[in-house]
Design a protein around this motif. Structure first.
Motif, PDB file in Angstrom:
ATOM      1  N   SER A 125      36.041  66.818 -24.639  1.00  9.72           N
ATOM      2  CA  SER A 125      37.326  66.005 -24.458  1.00  9.72           C
ATOM      3  C   SER A 125      39.097  66.081 -25.014  1.00  9.72           C
ATOM      4  N   TYR A 126      40.131  65.729 -24.535  1.00 13.12           N
ATOM      5  CA  TYR A 126      41.263  65.896 -24.880  1.00 13.12           C
ATOM      6  C   TYR A 126      41.603  64.430 -24.928  1.00 13.12           C
ATOM      7  N   ALA A 127      42.406  64.532 -26.281  1.00 17.16           N
ATOM      8  CA  ALA A 127      43.073  63.257 -26.907  1.00 17.16           C
ATOM      9  C   ALA A 127      44.302  62.493 -25.722  1.00 17.16           C
ATOM     10  N   VAL A 128      44.498  61.732 -26.300  1.00 19.49           N
ATOM     11  CA  VAL A 128      45.211  60.584 -25.007  1.00 19.49           C
ATOM     12  C   VAL A 128      45.683  59.617 -25.566  1.00 19.49           C
ATOM     13  N   ASP A 129      46.894  59.055 -24.696  1.00 15.60           N
ATOM     14  CA  ASP A 129      46.960  57.737 -26.063  1.00 15.60           C
ATOM     15  C   ASP A 129      46.194  56.936 -25.101  1.00 15.60           C
ATOM     16  N   ILE A 130      45.993  55.636 -26.370  1.00 14.77           N
ATOM     17  CA  ILE A 130      45.406  54.411 -26.187  1.00 14.77           C
ATOM     18  C   ILE A 130      45.778  54.148 -25.247  1.00 14.77           C
ATOM     19  N   PRO A 131      44.923  53.463 -24.531  1.00  8.81           N
ATOM     20  CA  PRO A 131      45.418  52.920 -23.150  1.00  8.81           C
ATOM     21  C   PRO A 131      45.825  51.338 -23.372  1.00  8.81           C
ATOM     22  N   LEU A 132      46.770  50.837 -22.333  1.00 10.74           N
ATOM     23  CA  LEU A 132      47.860  49.318 -23.151  1.00 10.74           C
ATOM     24  C   LEU A 132      46.755  48.569 -23.091  1.00 10.74           C
ATOM     25  N   ASN A 171      34.833  43.935 -24.078  1.00  8.09           N
ATOM     26  CA  ASN A 171      35.331  42.579 -23.076  1.00  8.09           C
ATOM     27  C   ASN A 171      34.406  43.427 -21.595  1.00  8.09           C
ATOM     28  N   SER A 172      33.760  43.251 -21.116  1.00  2.84           N
ATOM     29  CA  SER A 172      33.625  44.479 -19.728  1.00  2.84           C
ATOM     30  C   SER A 172      34.127  43.354 -18.781  1.00  2.84           C
ATOM     31  N   ARG A 173      34.540  42.583 -18.452  1.00  3.36           N
ATOM     32  CA  ARG A 173      35.615  41.839 -17.985  1.00  3.36           C
ATOM     33  C   ARG A 173      36.433  43.181 -17.358  1.00  3.36           C
ATOM     34  N   VAL A 174      37.329  43.486 -18.719  1.00  2.00           N
ATOM     35  CA  VAL A 174      38.393  44.491 -19.015  1.00  2.00           C
ATOM     36  C   VAL A 174      38.391  45.410 -18.516  1.00  2.00           C
ATOM     37  N   LEU A 175      37.220  46.249 -19.140  1.00  2.00           N
ATOM     38  CA  LEU A 175      36.625  47.324 -18.590  1.00  2.00           C
ATOM     39  C   LEU A 175      36.627  48.197 -16.768  1.00  2.00           C
ATOM     40  N   VAL A 176      36.034  47.217 -16.275  1.00  2.00           N
ATOM     41  CA  VAL A 176      35.490  47.251 -15.332  1.00  2.00           C
ATOM     42  C   VAL A 176      36.744  47.078 -14.321  1.00  2.00           C
ATOM     43  N   GLU A 177      37.824  46.476 -15.338  1.00  2.00           N
ATOM     44  CA  GLU A 177      38.979  45.958 -13.960  1.00  2.00           C
ATOM     45  C   GLU A 177      40.155  47.069 -14.690  1.00  2.00           C
ATOM     46  N   ASN A 178      40.172  48.023 -15.184  1.00  2.00           N
ATOM     47  CA  ASN A 178      41.470  49.103 -15.682  1.00  2.00           C
ATOM     48  C   ASN A 178      40.958  50.123 -15.838  1.00  2.00           C
ATOM     49  N   THR A 179      39.650  50.399 -15.446  1.00  2.00           N
ATOM     50  CA  THR A 179      39.098  52.128 -15.487  1.00  2.00           C
ATOM     51  C   THR A 179      37.485  52.471 -14.715  1.00  2.00           C
ATOM     52  N   GLU A 192      24.631  57.438 -45.037  1.00  2.00           N
ATOM     53  CA  GLU A 192      23.929  58.834 -45.508  1.00  2.00           C
ATOM     54  C   GLU A 192      22.687  59.683 -44.019  1.00  2.00           C
ATOM     55  N   GLY A 193      23.262  60.538 -44.023  1.00  2.00           N
ATOM     56  CA  GLY A 193      21.790  60.691 -43.313  1.00  2.00           C
ATOM     57  C   GLY A 193      22.575  61.501 -41.455  1.00  2.00           C
ATOM     58  N   TYR A 194      23.327  60.175 -41.714  1.00  2.00           N
ATOM     59  CA  TYR A 194      24.374  60.694 -40.179  1.00  2.00           C
ATOM     60  C   TYR A 194      25.603  61.012 -40.066  1.00  2.00           C
ATOM     61  N   ASP A 195      26.079  61.406 -38.920  1.00  2.00           N
ATOM     62  CA  ASP A 195      26.983  62.036 -39.316  1.00  2.00           C
ATOM     63  C   ASP A 195      27.837  61.278 -38.539  1.00  2.00           C
ATOM     64  N   TYR A 196      27.554  61.023 -37.529  1.00  2.00           N
ATOM     65  CA  TYR A 196      28.593  59.942 -36.416  1.00  2.00           C
ATOM     66  C   TYR A 196      27.749  58.952 -35.917  1.00  2.00           C
ATOM     67  N   GLY A 197      28.059  57.639 -35.943  1.00  2.00           N
ATOM     68  CA  GLY A 197      27.746  56.457 -34.985  1.00  2.00           C
ATOM     69  C   GLY A 197      28.401  56.240 -33.878  1.00  2.00           C
ATOM     70  N   PHE A 198      27.591  55.697 -33.000  1.00  2.00           N
ATOM     71  CA  PHE A 198      28.389  54.812 -32.000  1.00  2.00           C
ATOM     72  C   PHE A 198      27.553  54.277 -30.934  1.00  2.00           C
ATOM     73  N   ARG A 199      28.862  53.939 -29.931  1.00  2.00           N
ATOM     74  CA  ARG A 199      27.842  52.503 -29.059  1.00  2.00           C
ATOM     75  C   ARG A 199      28.735  52.960 -27.528  1.00  2.00           C
ATOM     76  N   TYR A 200      28.207  52.751 -26.007  1.00  2.00           N
ATOM     77  CA  TYR A 200      27.756  52.971 -25.149  1.00  2.00           C
ATOM     78  C   TYR A 200      28.021  51.567 -23.872  1.00  2.00           C
ATOM     79  N   PHE A 201      29.444  51.863 -23.548  1.00  2.00           N
ATOM     80  CA  PHE A 201      29.027  50.582 -21.898  1.00  2.00           C
ATOM     81  C   PHE A 201      29.377  51.695 -20.506  1.00  2.00           C
ATOM     82  N   ALA A 202      28.733  50.670 -20.066  1.00  2.00           N
ATOM     83  CA  ALA A 202      29.273  51.440 -18.406  1.00  2.00           C
ATOM     84  C   ALA A 202      29.195  50.259 -17.496  1.00  2.00           C
ATOM     85  N   PRO A 203      29.323  48.754 -17.852  1.00  2.00           N
ATOM     86  CA  PRO A 203      29.106  47.431 -16.875  1.00  2.00           C
ATOM     87  C   PRO A 203      29.276  48.347 -15.139  1.00  2.00           C
TER      88      PRO A 203
END
Length: 264
Positions: A125-132, A171-179, A192-203
């Motif tokens: 991945s490559y860093a970008v500005d946080i979208p509006l 907000n799933s609606r915002v995701l669908v409308e913008n990307t 402790e015991g984990y290196d990173y946490g995450f969640r995943y959304f693809a509406p």
């Protein structure tokens, strides 16, 4: 149209621990190929996070395809792990080449425990500005954003270590409308015991929030390899069900693994 022959159905649990539910995949091992519409109809009836179809080409090579209730999935991490586990039940082998619509994947099934491991090309991945639109999408703003893959690939957005990821509202609606990109939200682990946490959304692709996501783990292995300068990782997915994913980065490839059990 002739009826579809009865198929042997395998229900497989992936990325579970005694405390975390992980996710499930339904796996069918085909004697002859099915049309895309037939596979989608079966998956729509199963309503599983992934319904997987294996058409074996040789003793250790198979064509595999994945569907959820509404869409074909081009590359499904937990589906690949489930397929390898089912193949090992049938064949006197522990290593397989799985040919997906996107790439060819090497899979290894452990003899010692319930672990299955798959090898994938890294997806940096490559860093970008946080979208509006992020200010309208989240109740807590991210601290950084990156992109991975093509326009239909992934947003990776990072939150401070102090943020409770399970309290983050998306907000799933915002995701669908913008990307058209799926969204991976992540943070350096505070557990402790984990290196990173995450969640995943693809509406946009029929997934409001996924239970456990091998494809997101693939992206994050490269991301956190760059951030933390380490090669071996254990991650916690903060869906309602919860999941544990293990991985490593080796010579530009990522290896994804976790517990995989066929439900009897």
């Amino acid at each position: 149209m002739p009826p579809i022959k009865p198929l042997t159905r395998h229900l497989v649990r992936v990325f579970a621990t005694p405390d975390l539910e992980g996710t499930t995949a339904v796996v069918y091992r085909l004697d002859e190929s099915l049309s895309s519409s037939d596979m989608q109809a079966i998956a729509s009836n199963d309503k599983a996070p992934a319904t997987c179809f294996i058409h074996q080409v040789s003793a250790q090579e198979c064509n595999v395809r994945f569907f959820n209730a509404t869409h074909e999935i081009q590359l499904c991490g937990h589906g690949l792990l489930a397929c390898a586990k089912v193949l090992a039940e049938y064949d006197n082998a522990l290593s397989f080449r799985l040919d997906t619509p996107q790439t060819v994947v090497e899979a290894h099934v452990s003899q010692e425990d319930t672990r299955v491991e798959i090898q994938l090309d890294a997806l940096p991945s490559y860093a970008v500005d946080i979208p509006l639109w992020a200010k309208d999408c989240f109740n807590i703003p991210p601290e950084a954003a990156s992109l991975a893959g093509p326009d239909s690939g992934y947003w990776v957005m990072r939150w401070p270590q102090s943020t409770a990821l399970d309290q983050l509202n998306v907000n799933s609606r915002v995701l669908v409308e913008n990307t058209q990109r799926a969204l991976i939200v992540t943070q350096k682990s505070q557990v402790e015991g984990y290196d990173y946490g995450f969640r995943y959304f693809a509406p946009q692709h029929g997934v409001i929030e996924d239970k456990a996501t091998g494809s997101a783990h693939r992206v994050l292995l490269s991301y956190w390899h760059q951030q933390l300068n380490q090669c071996n990782f254990k991650a916690r997915q903060y869906s309602k069900e919860g999941a544990e994913l293990v991985g490593r980065v080796v010579n530009g490839d990522v290896w994804i693994s976790g517990n995989v059990d066929i439900q009897r």
